[in-house]
Design an enzyme around this catalytic site. Structure first.
Site, PDB file in Angstrom:
ATOM      1  CD  GLU A 149      -3.100  -0.686   0.122  1.00 24.19           C
ATOM      2  OE1 GLU A 149      -3.396   0.505  -0.086  1.00 24.19           O
ATOM      3  OE2 GLU A 149      -3.613  -1.626  -0.517  1.00 24.19           O
ATOM      4  CB  SER A 416     -40.951 -37.118  31.524  1.00 19.55           C
ATOM      5  OG  SER A 416     -42.117 -37.749  31.034  1.00 19.55           O
TER       6      SER A 416
END
Length: 734
Positions: A149, A416
């Site tokens: 860059e 249950s």
């Protein structure tokens, strides 16, 4: 004399004579010798050479003049361009606020979420990661970014004329925009202060702001700000967020190949994201590696090693079950700190990283192994300790596919698995594990509950009924204790969802979350104290100031010790001999209960040891039935797999109370007597003969066995030695 004068008469020149003024060859050269021709010829050549020299000099003077005029006009034009640019800069600069008021905007606050053993589980906030200094990130990352860059970052003054000229040349030769000339400082200025639109005004302001950044900050500070704020695609801002997003590791552990990939994303983060286009991301990374070599950051050998690594292929969304816990943290954080998050925070959670990894592995492994065959697409797991601290949380099969948390948000019928609260309420009213009820068809209003296998066993103890998950007995106990009392008991232990106070509450028809259900079992393992489920242990600022802390070390008692002892005795038997047999642990005492909702839509197992209470659920989001998956099958097996790994290295410890429930009790014969007071009582300790039973899953399979007569164990903490038989007992034949 006269004659002489006559001959000397003057002749006037006439223009009509052709040769009157023409010089002969002899006239041009003295002596008129014949050699005059040769010399004359030589002279003629010299004269021609002189003319050529004259023309060459004139050409040189003409070129020099042209260059002078060109330089002059270039200077004039440049001067006017400079004046125009200066005026343009002055104009747009005047529209900006005074430089004395410029400040770098605060980075959006980040919330770093940490496990109890120091692992970073996730980062939450606009950036998705915390800010790091250069020393806390892999050195490959800044090297890769600079190489691709801004190679002259440490030598330019915010704007790089050489780089700009090179970029313009490349773009002109290519006939399109192929290279940018902005420096990292300019890019940072754009990201910090400006909108992304491409206008002359924005570009001028970008340059001015770049100069300001270079004047006020060091190069390292500018590079740090850039790397901590730049967008890397897929919702990741900054190198820490990107590293965790794509590699599931902190930025300090990023290798060369991964650093090259991150740097390559800066050109087009959304398009090149490995979560979207891994091949393009890898191709760009190769270019970055070559640039790093050109700059001398890495050697050919290092590049060869990096290029042999497998390309990174990231999920389209954040992945990892730890993100379910991170979402839960964010849901509860603002209420705990008293407002919105305005600065960087560190949240210390109760999650154990090792247990979390094992929990995710368990749920995914179970579904991968049996999901297709059993029509199960989702699962959830939550594990808490005795205080209610959440040690592991899995809200679904794959967070990257679905972020909905089925452990804390989804409400399902527990089936249950709700029965322990029914039995606890009955024990509080004076019943014991040896109390006998008749397993037979019953009708309560228009409701006729039946057992799973549609078989009936006659008189059974409460311990056997719970172990075998008999629906008729649970329904009877609800009628005896009262649905309101059952609901109050469940709420006291930790159920917060709305409960329907009718007889069907016995079979778990009211919907609850897996987390509240699991935490409501925890009092059985901690001695009878409320276990409030919580995941946040401490909240502190980045500089160490504690904003919130709670250890939950003074919980209220919710069950008496004698009730705990009896419940543990029955639920241990449910694991050892009953419907939860597939959850048995080898060396650790375990207790728990299975649960299966109507039409096999949901299957659960909630169990505990002296160390952990864990709940497991399997089913489908759209509530379509599974292929007869019960709580005693897939959930029980997954529970055991997780708990065995969780208890690796833990000391053996027995559950509190240790009420001794016979593993193979005899059925009680109940002679009825009517004393003078008119209240029918059942003599305590009456023992009869009963066939023994072997249980597999939720289905009871009878087998005939020998009978014996034995004395019942002492009732720990029972209120009286005789049980009062209610009117319902007489009606139901109990």
């Amino acid at each position: 004399m006269a004659k002489k004068r006559k001959n000397q008469t003057r002749i006037e020149p006439s223009m009509t004579r052709r040769n009157g003024l023409r010089a002969s060859a002899g006239d041009r050269v003295a002596g008129g010798h014949a050699s005059g021709k040769r010399k004359g010829g030589s002279t003629k050549r010299k004269a021609g050479s002189g003319r050529r020299k004259s023309r060459s000099g004139s050409a040189r003077r003409g070129l020099t003049g042209f260059l002078q005029r060109s330089l002059y006009w270039c200077f004039v034009i440049g001067l006017w361009v400079a004046i125009g640019v200066g005026a343009l800069v002055a104009y747009y600069g005047a529209k900006m606020p005074s430089a004395t008021t410029w400040t770098v905007p605060e980075r959006p606050p980040n919330v770093k979420i940490v496990s109890s053993d120091g692992h970073t589980l996730a980062n939450r906030g606009a950036t998705g990661g915390e800010a790091l200094t250069l020393s806390r990130m892999s050195p490959y990352i800044p090297q890769a970014v600079l190489a691709i860059e801004d190679r002259r970052f440490y030598s330019h003054f915010g704007v790089d004329p050489i780089g700009l000229a090179r970029a313009m040349t490349q773009n002109v030769m290519a006939g399109r925009m192929v290279q940018g000339g902005s420096t990292l400082t300019q890019q940072l200025a754009k990201n910090l202060f400006l909108s992304p639109e491409r206008t002359i005004e924005r570009k001028v302001q970008e340059v001015l702001l770049a100069f300001w950044l270079e004047y006020n900050f060091t190069k390292d500070q500018i590079l740090e700000m850039y790397l901590n704020r730049v967008y890397f695609g897929s919702g990741s801002y900054g190198v820490e967020a990107a590293s965790r997003r794509y590699f599931k590791k902190p930025a300090r552990d990023v290798n060369l190949a991964q650093a090259a990939l991150l740097a390559g994303l800066l050109k087009a983060p959304s398009r090149l994201s490995p979560a979207r286009n891994p091949d393009a991301a890898e191709a760009r990374a190769q270019i970055v590696l070559e640039a790093m070599r050109d700059e001398g950051f890495v050697t050919d050998r290092e590049i060869t090693t990096a290029m042999t690594r497998e390309p990174t292929r990231a999920k389209s969304y954040w992945t990892g079950a730890e993100n379910y816990g991170a979402d839960l943290v964010m849901d509860r954080l603002e209420a705990l700190i008293g407002g919105k998050v305005t600065r960087d925070l560190i949240v210390d959670t109760t999650i154990d990283y090792r247990l979390q990894q094992q929990a995710e592995k368990t749920i995914r492994g179970a579904i991968d192994h049996s999901g297709t065959k059993l029509n199960v697409s989702q699962g959830a797991l939550v594990s808490v300790d005795g205080s209610g601290a959440i040690r592991a949380l899995v809200g679904g099969y794959d967070y990257s596919v679905s972020q909905y948390d089925r452990a804390t948000k989804a409400k399902r019928q527990p089936g249950s698995a709700f029965k322990p609260f029914v039995y606890a309420a009955a024990l509080e009213m004076g019943r014991t594990p040896q109390s006998v009820r008749n397993d037979a068809p019953i009708r309560i209003g228009k409701w006729t509950p039946s057992n799973y296998d549609e078989k009936y066993r006659g008189p059974v103890t409460l311990s056997e009924a719970l172990s075998s998950s008999l629906n008729t007995i649970a329904a009877q106990l609800v009628m005896e204790a009262g649905a309101d009392n059952v609901a109050k008991t469940a709420r006291r232990l930790g159920i917060e969802s709305k409960l329907q106070t009718n007889a069907s509450i016995a079979l778990g028809t009211s919907e609850v979350t897996l987390t509240e259900l699991t935490a409501a079992y925890a009092p059985f393992m901690n001695g009878g104290y409320k276990a409030t489920p919580h995941i946040i242990k401490r909240v502190r600022t980045a500089d160490g100031k504690v904003l919130y802390e709670n250890t939950y070390d003074n919980p209220p008692r919710v069950l008496r010790p004698e009730i705990i002892a009896m419940m543990n005795g029955m639920l241990v038997r449910a694991v050892n001999e009953g419907t939860g047999r597939k959850a048995r642990l080898g060396s650790h005492q375990a207790a728990g209960k299975t649960g299966t909702s109507q039409a096999f839509r949901d299957a659960l197992f909630i169990g505990y040891t002296a160390h952990l209470t864990t709940g497991v659920w399997f089913g489908n989001d759209d509530s379509t039935p599974t292929r007869k998956v019960t709580g005693g099958s897939m959930p029980a097996l997954a529970w055991r797999s997780y708990m065995e790994a969780a208890h690796n290295g833990s000391s053996n410890a027995r559950l509190p109370g240790q009420y001794n429930v016979p593993s193979d009790p005899s059925r009680v014969a109940v002679p009825m007597t009517r004393p003078a007071d008119g209240v029918v009582r059942r003599p305590a300790g009456a023992i009869g003969d009963t066939p023994s039973r072997q249980w597999s899953g939720d289905v009871a399979q009878e087998r005939t066995g020998s009978t014996s007569r034995r004395a019942p164990p002492a009732d720990v903490g029972s209120r009286n030695t005789d049980e009062t038989t209610t009117l319902l007992d007489i009606i139901l034949g109990n």
